[in-house]
Design a protein around this motif. Structure first.
Motif, mmCIF file in Angstrom:
data_model
loop_
_atom_site.group_PDB
_atom_site.id
_atom_site.type_symbol
_atom_site.label_atom_id
_atom_site.label_comp_id
_atom_site.label_asym_id
_atom_site.label_seq_id
_atom_site.Cartn_x
_atom_site.Cartn_y
_atom_site.Cartn_z
ATOM 1 N N PRO A 207 39.541 40.368 46.681
ATOM 2 C CA PRO A 207 40.318 41.037 45.636
ATOM 3 C C PRO A 207 40.001 42.518 45.475
ATOM 4 N N ASP A 208 38.750 42.913 45.657
ATOM 5 C CA ASP A 208 38.398 44.326 45.524
ATOM 6 C C ASP A 208 39.071 45.169 46.604
ATOM 7 N N LEU A 209 39.082 44.655 47.827
ATOM 8 C CA LEU A 209 39.699 45.401 48.919
ATOM 9 C C LEU A 209 41.218 45.371 48.825
ATOM 10 N N VAL A 210 41.771 44.283 48.284
ATOM 11 C CA VAL A 210 43.222 44.227 48.068
ATOM 12 C C VAL A 210 43.646 45.336 47.109
ATOM 13 N N GLU A 211 42.848 45.548 46.058
ATOM 14 C CA GLU A 211 43.189 46.618 45.113
ATOM 15 C C GLU A 211 43.141 47.985 45.786
ATOM 16 N N MET A 212 42.199 48.176 46.695
ATOM 17 C CA MET A 212 42.152 49.435 47.437
ATOM 18 C C MET A 212 43.406 49.596 48.296
ATOM 19 N N LEU A 213 43.837 48.505 48.927
ATOM 20 C CA LEU A 213 45.062 48.544 49.732
ATOM 21 C C LEU A 213 46.269 48.870 48.866
ATOM 22 N N ILE A 214 46.325 48.287 47.678
ATOM 23 C CA ILE A 214 47.459 48.547 46.782
ATOM 24 C C ILE A 214 47.507 50.027 46.393
ATOM 25 N N GLU A 215 46.343 50.608 46.103
ATOM 26 C CA GLU A 215 46.289 52.038 45.770
ATOM 27 C C GLU A 215 46.742 52.888 46.948
ATOM 28 N N ARG A 216 46.271 52.523 48.147
ATOM 29 C CA ARG A 216 46.663 53.272 49.353
ATOM 30 C C ARG A 216 48.154 53.109 49.619
ATOM 31 N N SER A 217 48.685 51.918 49.345
ATOM 32 C CA SER A 217 50.115 51.664 49.540
ATOM 33 C C SER A 217 50.944 52.547 48.628
ATOM 34 N N ALA A 218 50.503 52.696 47.373
ATOM 35 C CA ALA A 218 51.244 53.514 46.421
ATOM 36 C C ALA A 218 51.309 54.968 46.872
ATOM 37 N N ILE A 219 50.229 55.440 47.479
ATOM 38 C CA ILE A 219 50.188 56.833 47.943
ATOM 39 C C ILE A 219 51.283 57.119 48.960
ATOM 40 N N VAL A 220 51.592 56.117 49.816
ATOM 41 C CA VAL A 220 52.609 56.336 50.850
ATOM 42 C C VAL A 220 53.997 55.892 50.408
ATOM 43 N N GLY A 221 54.117 55.479 49.134
ATOM 44 C CA GLY A 221 55.446 55.188 48.607
ATOM 45 C C GLY A 221 55.831 53.734 48.510
ATOM 46 N N VAL A 222 54.860 52.818 48.618
ATOM 47 C CA VAL A 222 55.149 51.390 48.453
ATOM 48 C C VAL A 222 54.965 51.030 46.984
ATOM 49 N N ASP A 223 56.038 50.578 46.346
ATOM 50 C CA ASP A 223 56.034 50.244 44.925
ATOM 51 C C ASP A 223 55.821 48.736 44.774
ATOM 52 N N LEU A 224 54.658 48.339 44.271
ATOM 53 C CA LEU A 224 54.373 46.921 44.038
ATOM 54 C C LEU A 224 54.629 46.580 42.579
ATOM 55 N N GLN A 225 55.443 45.559 42.346
ATOM 56 C CA GLN A 225 55.696 45.073 40.989
ATOM 57 C C GLN A 225 55.107 43.672 40.871
ATOM 58 N N ARG A 226 54.008 43.562 40.137
ATOM 59 C CA ARG A 226 53.293 42.294 40.005
ATOM 60 C C ARG A 226 53.847 41.450 38.861
ATOM 61 N N GLU A 227 53.495 40.164 38.898
ATOM 62 C CA GLU A 227 53.901 39.218 37.856
ATOM 63 C C GLU A 227 55.376 39.378 37.504
ATOM 64 N N THR A 228 56.151 39.526 38.556
ATOM 65 C CA THR A 228 57.593 39.756 38.407
ATOM 66 C C THR A 228 58.341 38.749 39.258
ATOM 67 N N GLU A 229 59.332 38.119 38.684
ATOM 68 C CA GLU A 229 60.109 37.107 39.396
ATOM 69 C C GLU A 229 61.519 37.593 39.664
ATOM 70 N N ILE A 230 62.065 37.157 40.790
ATOM 71 C CA ILE A 230 63.465 37.426 41.100
ATOM 72 C C ILE A 230 64.324 36.445 40.300
#
Length: 450
Positions: A207-230
């Motif tokens: 989980p700690d490294l996943v959070e680092m990946l999420i931060e790095r993803s945001a920097i390059v323009g990947v928008d993650l929306q958590r706890e969100t359902e289609i």
């Protein structure tokens, strides 16, 4: 009934091909059948073509990281159609090469949709084939979802065949497919959104490294929306309107493309396994540890078609295919060894793991020495301009054996293999640290991580 075999393999992916070649080379009468081109998901519709497309993302990202450090990345961009042509240069020859290799080992190659008609008979496009044994290695398909408009999504196969990349892409689910494709798309100029119903995506990774990946993803323009359902997908002009719900709040996301990344299930529904008395579920055929069906002794299963402890990975499928073949040939009951098998999410940079998660190790009763290191400032990463990288190595305090390793950073998909070997051979941290690596290389960082 016109044909009788020692073995019929259903599915010409890596598991099925490995088993068919092994048994064919042993002079068994073997046939293999698939309705799709030979090669399976990995070679044609998954890992291999995906990583070819990732190469474009790597180049763009590498240049941007060196901006102001001797490289001017202005004007650098991915030519999507050329990159796709490069991908096809690898994938297009695969089916013919695979089939020729099988024929060379004496395997009869059949093409068509297979289904059981009874416990020892298979029908392929109206032709019936009888066999003493069957290996089911039919792979996986996208998991069915129930929200309105689900049929408007494309799957990972479609994404890997896109002739043009749209400007806005929404990925459903927070797993491998969504993150890997989103990282490629972001570097190719698209604006990707990942919608995940859970609080933490990629939940099989640290989980700690996943959070680092999420931060790095945001920097390059990947928008993650958590706890969100289609809630629904509807056609809207040239694109789609995706209604989503987060808690009690609803919103609409306008996008040009919606990609299914919400998991996969075993592709067994069309095989009529009931006619053969074969028990199965979403995770595959119910098998004993040695991969034989618990309800029909003539049937074995491997890869995504088998409900085993193995991860849904191509190397695991190959291991299971070979073990199943060996058990059939020798009439033995050997179980596959799943120890020390690494897995990676090939984002840019990649996230990798092998062995236990920290929580798993503690739950198993180990006294765990958690060795966490932020490697963003280390030479290997400074050299290329990457600041986001870390490692977490889990060592048993009493035995000094490595229980797990979790890495996030450039080339760590290669570095994780050393830890996999150490776990498989039950090496201690001191023994692994004794390795002298070429310097300066990413491998030479291993000792300092311990």
């Amino acid at each position: 009934m016109s044909e009788t075999y020692d073995l019929i393999v259903i599915g010409a992916g890596m598991a099925g091909v490995a088993a068919a070649n092994k048994c064919g080379a042993a002079d068994w009468r073997v046939a293999i059948v698939d309705a799709l081109p030979y090669g399976g998901t990995c070679a044609l519709r998954g890992c291999d073509p995906k990583k070819i497309l990732r190469r474009g993302a790597e180049i763009v990202d590498a240049a941007r990281l060196m901006d102001g450090k001797g490289i001017d990345p202005s004007g650098l961009k991915i030519n999507w159609s050329d990159l796709m042509a490069h991908k096809r240069g690898f994938t297009d020859p695969v089916p013919d090469k695979m089939e020729k290799g099988l024929i060379g080992n004496g395997v009869e190659t059949l093409h068509g949709a297979a289904r059981f008609t009874d416990a020892d008979t298979l029908e392929v496009d109206g032709q019936r084939y009888q066999s003493q044994r069957f290996l089911v290695a039919a792979g996986a398909i996208p998991k069915p979802v129930t929200f309105a408009g689900a049929d408007l999504m494309i799957d990972s196969t479609d994404f890997l065949n896109l002739e043009a990349l749209p400007k806005r892409i929404l990925f459903v689910g927070g797993g491998f497919v969504s993150f890997e494709f989103a990282h490629i798309a972001a570097r190719a100029g698209s604006a990707p959104v990942i919608v995940d119903r859970g609080a933490r995506p990629l939940n099989s990774f640290d989980p700690d490294l996943v959070e680092m990946l999420i931060e790095r993803s945001a920097i390059v323009g990947v928008d993650l929306q958590r706890e969100t359902e289609i809630v629904s997908i509807t056609a809207s002009g040239a694109g789609f309107a995706v209604e989503v719900k987060t808690g009690e709040n609803t919103a609409t996301i306008e996008t040009d493309l919606v990609v299914h990344g919400a998991g996969r299930i075993a592709a067994l529904a069309d095989l009529n396994l009931e006619a053969a008395g074969v028990a199965y579920g979403d995770k595959g055929i119910i098998v004993a540890p040695h991969l034989q069906s618990t309800t029909n002794s003539a049937v074995f299963a491997a890869g995504d078609s088998a409900d085993t402890k193995g991860m849904p990975l191509t190397p695991v499928a190959v291991i299971e295919g070979k073990v199943a073949a060996s058990n059939m040939l020798k009439n033995t009951q050997t179980a596959p060894d799943y120890g020390g098998i690494p897995t990676a999410v090939f984002t840019v940079p990649e996230l990798a793991r092998v062995g236990m998660l920290e929580a798993e190790a503690k739950e198993a009763g180990h006294d765990v020495d958690v060795r966490f290191t932020d490697t963003g400032g280390w030479y290997s990463n400074y050299r290329i301009g990457e600041k986001s990288a870390a490692a977490k190595v889990l060592v048993d305090k009493s035995s000094s054996k490595i229980l797990g390793a979790h890495l996030f950073g450039p080339e760590y998909g290669e570095l994780i293999n050393f830890f996999g070997l150490a776990i498989k051979l039950q090496l201690t941290a001191k023994q692994l640290k004794s390795m002298t690596a070429a310097y300066p290389s990413v491998g030479s960082d291993l000792g300092s991580l311990l």
